[in-house]
Scaffold this motif. Structure first.
Motif: not given
Lengths: 111, 116
Positions: A32, A36, A43, A46, A49, A51, A95-96, A99, A101, B34, B36, B38, B44, B46, B91, B93, B97, B103-109
């Motif tokens: 995957y 971003y 933040r 996305l 993406d 696969r 998947e899941g 990540f 980066f 997760f 992160y 930065q 980012l 982890l 920073f 973050i 999931v 996926s994908p990851l959804h990020f906080g602000n």
């Protein structure tokens, strides 16, 4: 573990031109690959993406291509606009799972 | 859908104090979140993987006693920076999931922490 490289680190293009950012990954199990966009102090968002069962995906001005054999994938932005200016990160994962980066590309679109 | 809320968005604290950051998935359940960090003009990185109901998994070089993570429910994970020092300014973050989802990851602000 996975290692993701990204090039170039900075990219300047004229408004209306195309921009291409390339990433390579090391773990063939990754399946995957998201991209971003991050504006200063905000933040990551996305933008597209792909696969591993797909070679190319397009969403309006943005497209991503994947070459599993070579373990690289690329982001293509056409008809760039000033609001495309930001830092772009590629990532690779299974998947899941977490990540990994890339280091990011700072894109500047010059009016 | 898939909204992740992170609070606070910014915090300034004195050296030696502790700061708690909350990460909530508002409209989905997240078994895994997760965290992160930065630094300016960097990617980012982890810090740790937070699993609901179990201990977090920390990345190499991240002190688990300094960065306490609690994931007590399927919608909330917290990161506590203990005895903060100026070098902890960064920073932070969180991301999540959707449980059982793809996926994908959804990020906080994100939370901008400044330690004086």
């Amino acid at each position: 573990g996975e290692n993701v490289e990204q090039h170039p680190s900075t990219l300047s293009v004229q408004e209306g031109d195309s921009a291409v950012i390339k990433c390579t990954y090391s773990d063939s199990a990754s399946n995957y690959f998201p991209w971003y966009k991050q504006e200063l102090g905000k933040r990551p968002q996305l933008i597209i993406d792909i696969r591993s069962n797909v070679g190319e995906k397009k969403d309006q001005r943005i497209a991503v291509t994947l070459n599993k054999t070579a373990k690289h994938f690329s982001l293509h932005i056409t008809e760039t606009q000033p609001e495309d200016s930001a830092v772009y990160f590629c990532a690779a994962s299974m998947e899941g799972q977490n990540f990994v980066f890339g280091p990011g590309t700072r894109l500047s679109v010059l009016p | 859908g898939a909204v992740v809320s992170q609070h606070p968005s910014w915090v300034i604290c004195k050296s030696g104090t502790s700061v708690k950051i909350e990460c909530r998935s508002l409209d989905f359940q997240a078994t895994t979140m997760f965290w992160y960090r930065q630094f300016p003009k960097q990617s980012l990185m982890l810090m740790a993987t937070s699993n609901e109901g179990s201990k977090a998994t920390y990345e190499q070089g991240v002190e688990k006693d300094k960065f306490l993570i609690n994931h007590a429910s399927l919608t909330l994970s917290t990161l506590t920076v203990t005895s903060a020092h100026p070098e902890d300014s960064s920073f932070y973050i969180c991301s999540a999931v959707r449980t059982g989802g793809r996926s994908p990851l959804h990020f906080g602000n994100g939370t901008r922490l400044t330690v004086t």
